[in-house]
Design a protein around this motif. Structure first.
Motif, PDB file in Angstrom:
ATOM      1  N   LEU A 164      48.370  71.865  51.801  1.00 18.87           N
ATOM      2  CA  LEU A 164      49.478  71.596  52.569  1.00 18.87           C
ATOM      3  C   LEU A 164      48.730  71.161  54.121  1.00 18.87           C
ATOM      4  CD1 LEU A 164      51.951  74.421  51.655  1.00 18.87           C
ATOM      5  CD2 LEU A 164      52.171  71.855  51.721  1.00 18.87           C
ATOM      6  N   VAL A 167      47.863  67.706  55.080  1.00 17.64           N
ATOM      7  CA  VAL A 167      48.827  66.952  55.478  1.00 17.64           C
ATOM      8  C   VAL A 167      49.674  67.623  56.366  1.00 17.64           C
ATOM      9  CG1 VAL A 167      49.252  65.494  53.294  1.00 17.64           C
ATOM     10  CG2 VAL A 167      50.258  67.754  53.477  1.00 17.64           C
ATOM     11  N   ASP A 168      49.385  68.358  57.368  1.00 19.66           N
ATOM     12  CA  ASP A 168      49.872  69.060  58.300  1.00 19.66           C
ATOM     13  C   ASP A 168      51.255  69.778  58.191  1.00 19.66           C
ATOM     14  OD1 ASP A 168      50.015  69.775  61.038  1.00 19.66           O
ATOM     15  OD2 ASP A 168      50.779  67.812  61.753  1.00 19.66           O
ATOM     16  N   VAL A 169      51.410  70.478  56.953  1.00 21.76           N
ATOM     17  CA  VAL A 169      52.761  71.267  56.829  1.00 21.76           C
ATOM     18  C   VAL A 169      52.291  72.736  56.522  1.00 21.76           C
ATOM     19  CG1 VAL A 169      54.619  71.358  55.043  1.00 21.76           C
ATOM     20  CG2 VAL A 169      53.729  69.225  55.588  1.00 21.76           C
TER      21      VAL A 169
ATOM     22  N   ARG B 156      55.305  59.259  54.607  1.00 21.44           N
ATOM     23  CA  ARG B 156      54.689  60.528  54.996  1.00 21.44           C
ATOM     24  C   ARG B 156      55.287  61.681  53.816  1.00 21.44           C
ATOM     25  NH1 ARG B 156      52.432  64.651  56.884  1.00 21.44           N
ATOM     26  NH2 ARG B 156      53.381  66.098  58.277  1.00 21.44           N
ATOM     27  N   VAL B 160      52.853  64.062  51.441  1.00 20.65           N
ATOM     28  CA  VAL B 160      52.993  65.550  51.384  1.00 20.65           C
ATOM     29  C   VAL B 160      53.142  65.887  50.034  1.00 20.65           C
ATOM     30  CG1 VAL B 160      54.375  67.407  51.878  1.00 20.65           C
ATOM     31  CG2 VAL B 160      53.837  65.703  53.657  1.00 20.65           C
TER      32      VAL B 160
END
Lengths: 270, 270
Positions: A164, A167-169, B156, B160
């Motif tokens: 996660l 993907v910068d989440v 995007r 994710v």
């Protein structure tokens, strides 16, 4: 270098106070309505509102501060509470605040504050550098330890969190017996913990909290403490695992330990 | 090959009926309490409970069925509703059902059912092979199309979802103006959609639904239809994007289209 004067830029709750006790800062600047002034009676204390950037920079200059640590919970303010001063408006324009907020959100705002301070000769340092005593240690320091299979689940939780993060989440994952119950995005860790209570099959979920790869520990550290632990207890959680030396303990370690021990939960630094 | 007899193993809702209209099966076997028998009056129809594996295998043999498609919503049964027959118990032991459930959960159960059927000479095929007309087409077939930036957000969202898929968690992601509001794990798509309503800043979230890399489309396909769309409308969602030719439309495409058009949402096959 050690003679450089240090300030704490304090948000809410106890954490800035705990840091102050350890690092004995030359100045504490509290955010109006968020920091708790009564905690800082033994320190040189000033207050600014979130939008008083000019006042903040002047305070730092006047007190010859060369190093600052930003710490403590910040509630997202309503615009009318920001009280932007002239300097704030000028800097917002100069640094294109509009673009930063649009493309990077809250993280971008923090990075921008860091840039502005550094451009004014003040280094921004994380609490982990000033005071390792506030950090989660390696291994389990609770009476209950994670079992061998718990360690496997924790490992799987970190794998998911890292995927996660790539993907910068989010940073947090709840896992129960190998099943990923929930993954954090915009809802925050508290909401994640609550939601996963209703998804649990009663085997004891585990909360795992990692880092985003580009997370800057100088401005934004994962925090763990009694509030989280109380919520976990309500949901029958087995325990928590964070990254050792990269997770701040929000409360006194003895209190955290004794609460965890009393409710048979583990706390594990991975 | 085309002369091989085909059966539909039907769960709830309309989807198995829609497939039947298109592929004219030789037999429909409905799950008791889940399939809607009145839909299948024009077909040869039998019923089994979820645990009557022996009865199911006999029905397939007696009708010389060589190919089967499992389709339609299945509610997780209570154990007492399973009504396991002798064959089910024998097979559960032979195929080590206990281990499968422990290590693979619901996905593992479906894979096991497929294996058992194949070991009995019946091929399990997905609806996407029998009936491409039920699949989400490429591009936007609604009046409202995703804008250029929406397409970026969708991309995007898939990034994710793929990262999550790589660690075998969830398939669905909600994204709003580049901010990932929520990520699906055990809570299911409906709960994800609802949760993200309260996190939305009113710019219009987009639901993206992908595949896990090892997801077997013959036994488990992403589904999109009116129920999801109605929920999205409540939350002010902008639209939906799924994988073209790998997402089943649960309802009549004209109905889905007209509902989306009426509420100015897009549906986009990526």
């Amino acid at each position: 270098m050690s003679a450089e004067k240090i300030a704490i830029l304090a948000g809410g709750k106890n954490l800035p106070y705990r840091l102050a006790k350890h690092c004995n800062p030359d100045l504490i600047i509290g955010f109006k309505g968020q920091a708790i002034p009564s905690l800082y009676e033994d320190y040189k204390y000033e207050e600014v509102s979130l939008g008083e950037v000019g006042k903040l920079l002047k305070l730092l200059e006047k007190n010859d501060i060369k190093k600052i640590c930003m710490l403590g919970k910040l509630e997202r303010p309503r615009f009318k509470d920001l009280a932007l001063d002239m300097k704030a408006v000028t800097l917002a324009a100069k640094y294109r605040l509009d673009k930063v907020l649009q493309s990077e959100g809250d993280d971008g705002l923090l990075r921008l504050v860091k840039r502005i301070l550094e451009d004014h000769g003040v280094a921004v340092v994380g609490a982990h550098k000033l005071c390792p005593a506030l950090l989660l240690p390696v291994g389990s320091f609770t009476k209950v330890k994670p079992s061998k299979s718990d360690i496997q689940f924790i490992k799987r939780g970190f794998d998911v969190a890292h995927a996660l993060g790539a993907v910068d989440v989010g940073q947090a994952v709840v896992i129960e017996e190998g099943v990923v119950l929930g993954v954090e995005a915009a809802e925050g860790t508290d909401e994640l913990i609550k939601r996963c209570m209703t998804l649990s099959r009663g085997k004891g979920p585990i909360l795992v909290k990692a880092l985003k790869p580009e997370q800057d520990l100088d401005i934004d550290m994962p925090v763990f403490g009694l509030d989280t632990l109380r919520l976990m207890k309500e949901g029958g959680y087995k325990g928590f695992s964070g990254l050792a030396a990269k997770t701040l303990m929000a409360d006194d370690q003895d209190e955290v330990l004794s609460y965890a021990d009393q409710h048979k939960m583990f706390i594990h630094g991975s």
